[in-house]
Write a protein that holds these residues in place. Structure first.
Motif, PDB file in Angstrom:
ATOM      1  N   LYS A   1      40.522  47.356  46.108  1.00 56.53           N
ATOM      2  CA  LYS A   1      41.035  45.993  45.907  1.00 56.53           C
ATOM      3  C   LYS A   1      41.207  45.684  44.425  1.00 56.53           C
ATOM      4  O   LYS A   1      42.165  45.021  44.027  1.00 56.53           O
ATOM      5  CB  LYS A   1      40.079  44.982  46.531  1.00 56.53           C
ATOM      6  N   LEU A   2      40.258  46.125  43.599  1.00 54.71           N
ATOM      7  CA  LEU A   2      40.373  45.886  42.154  1.00 54.71           C
ATOM      8  C   LEU A   2      41.600  46.580  41.577  1.00 54.71           C
ATOM      9  O   LEU A   2      42.357  46.000  40.773  1.00 54.71           O
ATOM     10  CB  LEU A   2      39.101  46.381  41.452  1.00 54.71           C
ATOM     11  N   ALA A   3      41.816  47.821  42.023  1.00 50.72           N
ATOM     12  CA  ALA A   3      42.966  48.571  41.508  1.00 50.72           C
ATOM     13  C   ALA A   3      44.272  47.988  42.016  1.00 50.72           C
ATOM     14  O   ALA A   3      45.273  47.952  41.284  1.00 50.72           O
ATOM     15  CB  ALA A   3      42.826  50.035  41.910  1.00 50.72           C
ATOM     16  N   HIS A   4      44.257  47.527  43.267  1.00 53.38           N
ATOM     17  CA  HIS A   4      45.479  46.970  43.841  1.00 53.38           C
ATOM     18  C   HIS A   4      45.967  45.736  43.060  1.00 53.38           C
ATOM     19  O   HIS A   4      47.185  45.563  42.864  1.00 53.38           O
ATOM     20  CB  HIS A   4      45.236  46.621  45.311  1.00 53.38           C
ATOM     21  N   LYS A   5      45.034  44.899  42.607  1.00 54.65           N
ATOM     22  CA  LYS A   5      45.414  43.682  41.867  1.00 54.65           C
ATOM     23  C   LYS A   5      45.258  43.848  40.359  1.00 54.65           C
ATOM     24  O   LYS A   5      45.422  42.886  39.614  1.00 54.65           O
ATOM     25  CB  LYS A   5      44.558  42.506  42.355  1.00 54.65           C
ATOM     26  N   ARG A   6      44.937  45.116  39.931  1.00 53.23           N
ATOM     27  CA  ARG A   6      44.775  45.403  38.500  1.00 53.23           C
ATOM     28  C   ARG A   6      43.803  44.394  37.852  1.00 53.23           C
ATOM     29  O   ARG A   6      44.091  43.783  36.835  1.00 53.23           O
ATOM     30  CB  ARG A   6      46.116  45.402  37.771  1.00 53.23           C
ATOM     31  N   ILE A   7      42.677  44.227  38.505  1.00 50.84           N
ATOM     32  CA  ILE A   7      41.637  43.315  38.010  1.00 50.84           C
ATOM     33  C   ILE A   7      40.583  44.120  37.271  1.00 50.84           C
ATOM     34  O   ILE A   7      40.111  45.155  37.768  1.00 50.84           O
ATOM     35  CB  ILE A   7      40.987  42.542  39.183  1.00 50.84           C
ATOM     36  N   GLY A   8      40.203  43.649  36.080  1.00 56.80           N
ATOM     37  CA  GLY A   8      39.197  44.331  35.291  1.00 56.80           C
ATOM     38  C   GLY A   8      37.798  44.139  35.875  1.00 56.80           C
ATOM     39  O   GLY A   8      37.468  43.091  36.430  1.00 56.80           O
ATOM     40  N   TRP A   9      36.959  45.187  35.767  1.00 57.42           N
ATOM     41  CA  TRP A   9      35.601  45.175  36.321  1.00 57.42           C
ATOM     42  C   TRP A   9      34.604  45.332  35.179  1.00 57.42           C
ATOM     43  O   TRP A   9      34.673  46.298  34.421  1.00 57.42           O
ATOM     44  CB  TRP A   9      35.464  46.311  37.337  1.00 57.42           C
ATOM     45  N   ASN A  10      33.720  44.363  35.054  1.00 60.19           N
ATOM     46  CA  ASN A  10      32.762  44.372  33.948  1.00 60.19           C
ATOM     47  C   ASN A  10      31.365  44.227  34.521  1.00 60.19           C
ATOM     48  O   ASN A  10      31.116  43.359  35.357  1.00 60.19           O
ATOM     49  CB  ASN A  10      33.056  43.239  32.965  1.00 60.19           C
ATOM     50  N   VAL A  11      30.418  45.063  34.068  1.00 59.77           N
ATOM     51  CA  VAL A  11      29.032  45.038  34.537  1.00 59.77           C
ATOM     52  C   VAL A  11      28.114  44.844  33.341  1.00 59.77           C
ATOM     53  O   VAL A  11      28.253  45.554  32.330  1.00 59.77           O
ATOM     54  CB  VAL A  11      28.669  46.338  35.288  1.00 59.77           C
ATOM     55  N   GLU A  12      27.183  43.880  33.456  1.00 61.11           N
ATOM     56  CA  GLU A  12      26.174  43.643  32.430  1.00 61.11           C
ATOM     57  C   GLU A  12      24.811  43.879  33.060  1.00 61.11           C
ATOM     58  O   GLU A  12      24.341  43.067  33.863  1.00 61.11           O
ATOM     59  CB  GLU A  12      26.275  42.205  31.892  1.00 61.11           C
ATOM     60  N   LEU A  13      24.165  44.967  32.681  1.00 57.37           N
ATOM     61  CA  LEU A  13      22.908  45.362  33.307  1.00 57.37           C
ATOM     62  C   LEU A  13      21.934  45.848  32.238  1.00 57.37           C
ATOM     63  O   LEU A  13      21.959  47.026  31.848  1.00 57.37           O
ATOM     64  CB  LEU A  13      23.148  46.467  34.340  1.00 57.37           C
TER      65      LEU A  13
END
Length: 636
Positions: free
Chosen positions: A489-501
């Motif tokens: 789904k992220l790739a389909h809408k070209r949405i950036g994914w950010n993780v803060e851990l």
């Protein structure tokens, strides 16, 4: 009461002083009066003797022809006597022929003088009066010269009355000094008597005042057998009786107050005159009244129903009416608005009989003491029940049934319509139309499956029988699984994914199933409502001993009016309900209940058109205890 005792003491003291002063003054006045009277008689006798001596030594005829000689005789006698001594020789017709202190020719006729008239008639006379000749007050004594049948004239001797007072001044001063000493002694005696008489009365009065203020620990001292002792004895008996009654009444009142105060229902009692007799704290809280109406402020009996119950419907229910004008039990439902929101209240009113208190009759013992009561007065009892939660539950249930029916009916209707179309069409002649209908059936059956799954999941979370045990979870593994599930789904809408851990947040102790439900629904909504080229951020951090999971996006945001309702079942923002990303409307409801099942809290922040942030705060729990519990489970 001390001022009252002081006033009584001074009244008693002043009264005794006045009484004794009047007695001493009266005696002193009587003594002075008798002294003056005796002195006056002795002086009159002395003057009469002097006048008689002059008459006996008179060797001149008493006529007008010898007036000069008589005048010289009077002046010579007067010059040889005291300075204030006055000698007057008067003929029988009142003419003055001799005067020791004045010219006789210039003097008036003395025939009308009282001492002259008395002397001519009775042989002698006396008087004390104002003298016009010498302009002074004089004491006169006169004796007749000659026989009563043929009087020749009168010899009169006088002294100044002021000098008489001067002669008795020392005697009067002594008498006044004695009187002052007597008054002082009377004051001292009055002071002692006032103290002696007022002290036992003051003690009894002080005890009575103490009893009137509710302090029944005081007792009046009983000394002797006089009237004050009898009064003190009666006061002590009354005190004992009041103590027994007050103890019983206090126990009953405290029990009643405790019970009424502990009631969760509001209770209001009104008398027949329309005044409030009782309002418990629950009623004050439901009606948004200040606490003073429960008895902490002005007396309840001073308040009318209209002054402390603002709701008109409740005022009517509390008004006394004759029987037959209304049903035995009156019931109404009303909503009360307050600063904390709206409260739904169920009000039930009924008639009641109030106790009427008569006179107390008792023989001294608690068993014999009785209250003579007349027939009770009619009153009104109003019971208020808070049905806010019940109303909300019924509303939620009603809305849930309506929304569930609607959400189920819509895809079912679409599936039924597609099936009917397939049944009536020639699938070989219209393969594209048939494929389209099959796609409709597939899409709506998938929606039905998701909806049923969400409903079952929500019911399982809300079930009290379901236990969700926490386990040790590697946060990094959960994050990687989430990225794998939503990568397409992220790739389909070209949405950036950010993780803060951060490193401190790599271990989490929660139920994995509930955590997956929360994260899946939050990320699904974030991706669904974030436009192409946007960004979704997942952060995990420890704050103040709790674990905080935050999902934020740069999507369309949520209007302020909808932010408080998006966690309700089947509630969807208008754009989501009619847009291409329509969901089941249960995602955020599942999030809320899952977070609550883990003992946490969820918070939403959003700026319409810019971003949305959902923050989930979970307790960390006792990690050692969780590890020991898991170890015991594995061994078992």
């Amino acid at each position: 009461m001390r001022n009252s005792s002081g006033r009584f003491f001074w009244k008693l003291f002043i009264g005794n002083v006045l009484l004794l002063t009047v007695a001493v003054g009266s005696c002193l006045g009587l003594i002075l009066y008798l002294f003056d009277r005796t002195y006056d008689r002795e002086l009159a006798g002395h003057l009469r003797t002097l006048a008689t001596t002059i008459r006996e030594g008179l060797n001149l005829p008493l006529d007008e022809a010898h007036a000069p000689d008589l005048d010289r005789l009077a002046k010579s006698i007067g010059a040889g006597g005291p300075q204030d001594l006055r000698i007057t020789i008067i003929l029988r017709d009142g003419k003055v022929v001799g005067e020791s202190s004045a010219d006789p020719d210039g003097m008036q006729n003395h025939a009308d003088r009282p001492e002259i008239r008395q002397a001519l008639v009775h042989g002698w006379g006396e008087s004390t009066r104002w003298s016009h000749s010498v302009s002074r007050r004089m004491k006169y004594a006169a004796v007749r010269v000659g026989d009563a049948d043929r009087p020749l004239g009168v010899i009169r001797v006088a002294v100044e009355a002021g000098n008489i007072l001067a002669r008795t001044r020392s005697t009067r001063q002594i008498a006044l000094l004695i009187g002052a000493v007597g008054v002082l002694a009377a004051a001292i005696l009055a002071l002692g008597l006032a103290r002696l008489w007022s002290r036992p009365i003051a003690r009894v009065t002080q005890v009575a005042d103490t009893l009137s203020r509710g302090d029944l620990s005081a007792r009046a001292p009983v000394v002797g057998s006089d009237m004050i002792a009898l009064l003190a004895t009666a006061l002590n008996r009354m005190r004992d009786r009041l103590a027994r009654q007050l103890e019983a009444a206090t126990r009953q009142r405290r029990t009643l107050e405790f019970l009424v105060a502990q009631l969760t229902e509001g209770v209001i009692v009104a008398g027949p005159d329309g005044r409030i007799l009782l309002i418990n704290p629950a009623a004050a809280a439901l009606l948004r009244l200040p606490l003073s109406f429960t008895g902490g402020g002005e007396p309840i009996k001073a308040l009318t129903v209209e002054s402390c119950v603002p709701q008109h419907d409740l005022q009517q229910m509390l008004q006394a009416r004759s029987r037959g004008e209304r049903p035995p039990v009156e019931e109404r439902r009303l909503d009360i608005k307050g600063p904390d929101g709206e409260v739904s209240v169920l009000a039930r009113a009924s008639d009641m009989v109030l106790p009427a208190f008569g006179t107390f009759t008792g023989g001294g013992s608690a068993a014999e003491d009785t209250i003579d009561r007349a027939d009770g007065a009619p009153g009104r009892l109003l019971v208020l029940t808070d049905i806010t939660e019940l109303t909300r539950t019924l509303r939620v249930k009603t809305d849930f049934v309506a929304n569930a029916s609607h959400e189920l009916r819509t895809p079912l209707a679409a599936v039924r319509g597609a099936i009917e179309t397939l049944l009536t069409m020639d699938r070989s002649a219209e393969p594209e139309a048939a494929a389209k209908m099959l796609g409709v059936i597939d899409r709506h059956t998938r929606r039905l499956s998701d909806l049923v799954g969400d409903l079952l999941e929500l019911s399982r979370i809300e079930s009290a029988a379901t236990q969700f045990e926490p386990r040790r979870i590697q946060v990094r593994e959960i994050v990687d699984e989430l990225h794998d599930r939503f990568a397409e789904k992220l790739a389909h809408k070209r949405i950036g994914w950010n993780v803060e851990l951060p490193g401190a947040a790599e271990i989490l102790y929660v139920n994995p199933h509930l955590l997956n439900l929360v994260c899946d629904n939050l990320l699904d909504n974030a991706i669904k409502f974030t436009p192409e080229g946007g960004r979704v951020t997942l952060s995990v951090a420890r704050r103040n001993g709790a674990m905080v999971i935050t999902v934020s996006d740069t999507g369309c945001g949520i209007p302020v009016a909808d932010q408080q309702r998006v966690f309700e079942r089947f509630y969807q923002v208008g754009a989501a309900r009619s847009g291409p990303h329509r969901g089941t409307g249960l995602g955020l409801a599942i999030v809320r209940h899952a977070v609550a099942a883990m003992g946490g809290a969820v918070q939403l922040e959003s700026e319409p058109g810019k971003w949305t942030r959902v923050r989930v705060t979970l307790p960390t729990g006792d990690t050692d205890e969780i590890d020991r519990s898991q170890a015991r489970g594995e061994r078992g």
